[in-house]
Design a protein around this motif. Structure first.
Motif, PDB file in Angstrom:
ATOM      1  N   ASP A   1       0.847  -1.282   0.070  1.00  0.00           N
ATOM      2  CA  ASP A   1       0.060   0.062   0.096  1.00  0.00           C
ATOM      3  C   ASP A   1       0.812   1.196  -0.132  1.00  0.00           C
ATOM      4  O   ASP A   1       0.701   2.193  -0.722  1.00  0.00           O
TER       5      ASP A   1
ATOM      6  N   LEU B   1       1.839   3.965   9.747  1.00  0.00           N
ATOM      7  CA  LEU B   1       0.947   3.226   8.707  1.00  0.00           C
ATOM      8  C   LEU B   1       0.548   1.988   9.050  1.00  0.00           C
ATOM      9  O   LEU B   1      -0.753   1.626   8.681  1.00  0.00           O
TER      10      LEU B   1
ATOM     11  N   GLN C   1      -2.550   2.063  10.959  1.00  0.00           N
ATOM     12  CA  GLN C   1      -3.538   2.175  10.331  1.00  0.00           C
ATOM     13  C   GLN C   1      -4.245   1.001   9.479  1.00  0.00           C
ATOM     14  O   GLN C   1      -5.082   1.204   8.563  1.00  0.00           O
TER      15      GLN C   1
ATOM     16  N   LEU D   1      -2.444  -0.554   7.232  1.00  0.00           N
ATOM     17  CA  LEU D   1      -2.032  -0.809   5.542  1.00  0.00           C
ATOM     18  C   LEU D   1      -0.910  -1.621   5.557  1.00  0.00           C
ATOM     19  O   LEU D   1       0.076  -1.798   6.503  1.00  0.00           O
ATOM     20  N   LYS D   2      -0.521  -2.367   4.305  1.00  0.00           N
ATOM     21  CA  LYS D   2       0.624  -3.042   4.269  1.00  0.00           C
ATOM     22  C   LYS D   2       1.743  -2.075   3.780  1.00  0.00           C
ATOM     23  O   LYS D   2       1.768  -1.373   2.729  1.00  0.00           O
TER      24      LYS D   2
ATOM     25  N   GLY E   1      -1.196   7.727   3.789  1.00  0.00           N
ATOM     26  CA  GLY E   1      -2.326   6.920   4.392  1.00  0.00           C
ATOM     27  C   GLY E   1      -3.774   6.987   3.706  1.00  0.00           C
ATOM     28  O   GLY E   1      -4.303   6.071   3.013  1.00  0.00           O
TER      29      GLY E   1
ATOM     30  N   ALA F   1      -3.678   5.866   0.374  1.00  0.00           N
ATOM     31  CA  ALA F   1      -3.742   4.521   0.093  1.00  0.00           C
ATOM     32  C   ALA F   1      -4.815   3.752   0.388  1.00  0.00           C
ATOM     33  O   ALA F   1      -5.315   2.751  -0.208  1.00  0.00           O
ATOM     34  N   HIS F   2      -5.527   4.267   1.547  1.00  0.00           N
ATOM     35  CA  HIS F   2      -7.064   3.812   1.740  1.00  0.00           C
ATOM     36  C   HIS F   2      -8.086   4.052   0.600  1.00  0.00           C
ATOM     37  O   HIS F   2      -8.525   3.212   0.357  1.00  0.00           O
TER      38      HIS F   2
END
Ligand SMILES: Cc1cc2nc3c(=O)[nH]c(=O)nc-3n(C[C@H](O)[C@H](O)[C@H](O)COP(=O)(O)OP(=O)(O)OC[C@H]3O[C@@H](n4cnc5c(N)ncnc54)[C@H](O)[C@@H]3O)c2cc1C
Length: 572
Positions: free
Chosen positions: A8, A25, A28, A30-31, A398, A401-402
């Motif tokens: 991500d 991150l 959150q 995320l990868k 983030g 990316a989301h």
């Protein structure tokens, strides 16, 4: 030979900025993928940070307007009035309110007196020291490294990013050479955070490590980012002259912990010529040291690479033994810092400039690319500040990316980069130069022509010398071996291309600024000219060429009084 990876968010760099961004991150959900040229938390310069600016104020007025203003005045001078003041304010608030509690929660203790009050330097109390032994940065990076590994965040160490990948002007990831296995990684990411640190390995004497070869500046520039104030090179005056490996052993001009005392500088004849206390309002007078050293060099009483000395002899040895961590390292070199005069030399230190970045979001101006830490133009040092950057970059990267799907890659670009990287694996001509020898020629050129004293003539000569390296030396560059595993020559060869470009850019920016300011001295323009040059020098690529322009600095909180002044008379 090549491998595809997906994330991500891709983070390039494993210093304080990159690790802080990775942790945020991960929270959150995320990868995250980190690629680190050296080792996570063991490379770059975060480990060298010692005195931490913006101490947590334990008084009831903590974080008040007055405290903030005091810090802002200091930071404005520290950045020669080129700092982004709104950003500096926000970063300061973070440092005071969150940075220290965050660390103390994780087991780091800042040093305190027996009565429990924090040990600061006096009289301003603007800095504090974290650990009892060694540098604050080493301890902080230990904590961060362990936290990243414990959380299972994916980290590729000894893997150097070689280019940013774009599609339709948006950054969609990067290529990186895993030099343990000799594989080129093609990494796709919805957002990329560049946190590759300072570009301070460009000159012969340097406080930087080999990671500081400016790959961050150059990668960003090549995809259309704007660079800012690259000419604003900082120097350390009182780094040990030799052995060369110890150039990060520094005798600070700042007040020492728990006291208002500061180091003294003496010339070749042993005559005293500088103490930070000549400027009592200045908590970190590095650039004032330079101005005084310049005069001694002019008089033949010091050289840039030695022949002058720092001493702590006027200070109670008990303070030195108890509070100054360097004393233990000096002992190993056979010095007693309570008595001896230590020979010093000038070194390339951090950069005030870097990649232009929005201080509120850490966006670079190129979609998909965020900047954190000292590779950006916001910071002139300050481990706490770069952690703030990491946090803000993580928030906005983030968000991106989301809400975005994985991007499409441009396979043509990947092929071009593959050819460039593997094209370096040549061992001919046998009588040619090893990459380390070419790097040395570049660094020697910078030492000679992009030192403290610059003029149109020296800079133009420097550019000619770099051009000579580019056209006559680089074509004869060859590796010692064409093995793909752990081939450091290969990494050095990639550095050569970045260093050449970055050094040329630094010289072009320096030619553009026609005044002297802070640590930037033009012999042919020895005036600090706030009327015309209180502005950023900005450069970006247009049709393959550098386009330079200027932009006034925003000064919402504090500004210099003088319109124009003799550079040597000013305390900023
Ligand atoms: C000698 C010295 C003394 C200092 N003293 C202080 C001090 O007393 N107090 C203070 O607050 N600050 C101090 N600083 C400044 C402070 O340490 C730095 O500004 C800050 O810590 C930088 O953090 P960073 O994460 O931006 O970069 P760094 O910590 O430099 O990390 C950069 C990372 O990027 C990696 N990298 C580089 N290129 C690539 C690439 N192409 N691909 C992948 N990874 C890459 C590196 O391996 C490294 O992991 C000092 C700096 C130096 C050099």
């Amino acid at each position: 030979m090549t491998k595809m990876l997906d994330a991500d968010v891709l983070i390039i760099g494993g210093g304080a900025a990159g690790t802080k961004a990775a942790l945020e991150l991960h929270e959150q959900g995320l990868k995250v993928l980190m690629v680190v040229k050296g080792f996570l938390g063991r490379s770059g310069c975060s480990i060298f940070a010692t005195n931490l600016l913006a101490t947590p104020d334990e008084s009831p007025q903590a974080g008040t307007e007055e405290q903030i203003h005091r810090q802002m005045d200091f930071l404005a001078k520290y950045t020669h009035y080129l700092g982004d003041q709104e950003y500096l304010k926000q970063a300061t608030l973070y440092n005071i309110r969150e940075f220290f509690p965050w660390l103390e929660e994780r087991g780091l203790y800042v040093r305190r007196m027996p009565d429990g009050t924090l040990i600061k330097n006096l009289p301003k109390g603007l800095q504090t020291w974290a650990p009892k032994m060694g540098t604050s940065g080493t301890v902080i990076m230990d904590i961060l490294r362990k936290e990243v590994l414990r959380k299972g965040i994916k980290v590729l160490e000894e893997t150097t990013a070689t280019s940013l990948l774009t599609n339709d002007g948006t950054v969609v990831g990067a290529t990186a050479l895993d030099y343990r296995n000799g594989e080129l990684l093609i990494i796709r990411a919805k957002a990329t955070i560049l946190a590759s640190g300072h570009s301070n390995y460009l000159s012969l004497r340097s406080t930087g490590t080999r990671d500081g070869s400016a790959s961050g500046w150059v990668m960003a520039y090549r995809v259309g980012a704007t660079l800012q104030n690259l000419e604003m090179q900082w120097y350390h005056v009182s780094d040990i002259a030799r052995p060369r490996a110890w150039m990060r052993l520094h005798l600070y001009p700042n007040p020492l912990p728990a006291t208002a005392e500061r180091a003294h500088l003496h010339n070749t004849d042993g005559e005293f010529f500088f103490s930070g206390n000549m400027y009592p309002d200045n908590a970190a007078p590095y650039y004032m040291q330079l101005k005084h050293l310049y005069k001694e060099v002019q008089r033949g009483k010091a050289r840039w690479d030695g022949g002058y000395y720092t001493s702590y002899r006027h200070i109670d040895p008990k303070v030195i033994e108890k509070f100054i961590y360097q004393s233990q390292f000096y002992k190993k070199l056979g010095y007693d810092v309570t008595r001896d005069m230590i020979e010093c030399g000038l070194t390339y230190h951090m950069n005030v400039g870097g990649i232009r970045v929005n201080g509120q979001t850490m966006e670079s101006g190129v979609p998909g690319l965020f900047i954190a830490g000292s590779v950006g133009a916001l910071v002139t040092g300050g481990l706490p500040n770069v952690m703030y950057d990491g946090r803000v970059a993580a928030r906005y990267a983030g968000e991106r990316a989301h809400c975005l799907p994985s991007p499409e890659m441009n396979s043509k670009q990947v092929q071009v980069e593959e050819a460039r990287v593997f094209g370096q694996l040549r061992t001919e001509p046998r009588e040619g130069y090893l990459p380390a020898q070419v790097k040395r020629q570049i660094r020697e050129t910078m030492w000679k022509y992009m030192g403290y004293v610059k003029s149109e003539a020296t800079l133009n000569e420097g550019l000619r010398q770099l051009q000579r390296v580019r056209t006559e030396v680089v074509p004869k560059m060859r590796l010692g071996s064409d093995t793909r595993r752990f081939n450091y020559d290969w990494v050095d060869a990639l550095d050569v291309a970045d260093m050449l470009e970055a050094c040329e850019l630094q010289m072009c920016f320096s030619l553009h600024r026609k005044e002297s300011r802070g640590a930037f001295y033009r012999e042919d323009y020895p005036i600090t000219d706030n009327e015309h040059w209180l502005c950023h020098v900005l450069g970006h690529q247009e049709d393959g060429r550098l386009k330079i322009e200027t932009k006034p600095v925003d000064l919402p909180y504090t500004k210099p009084k003088e319109r124009q002044a003799d550079f040597f008379a000013l305390d900023y």
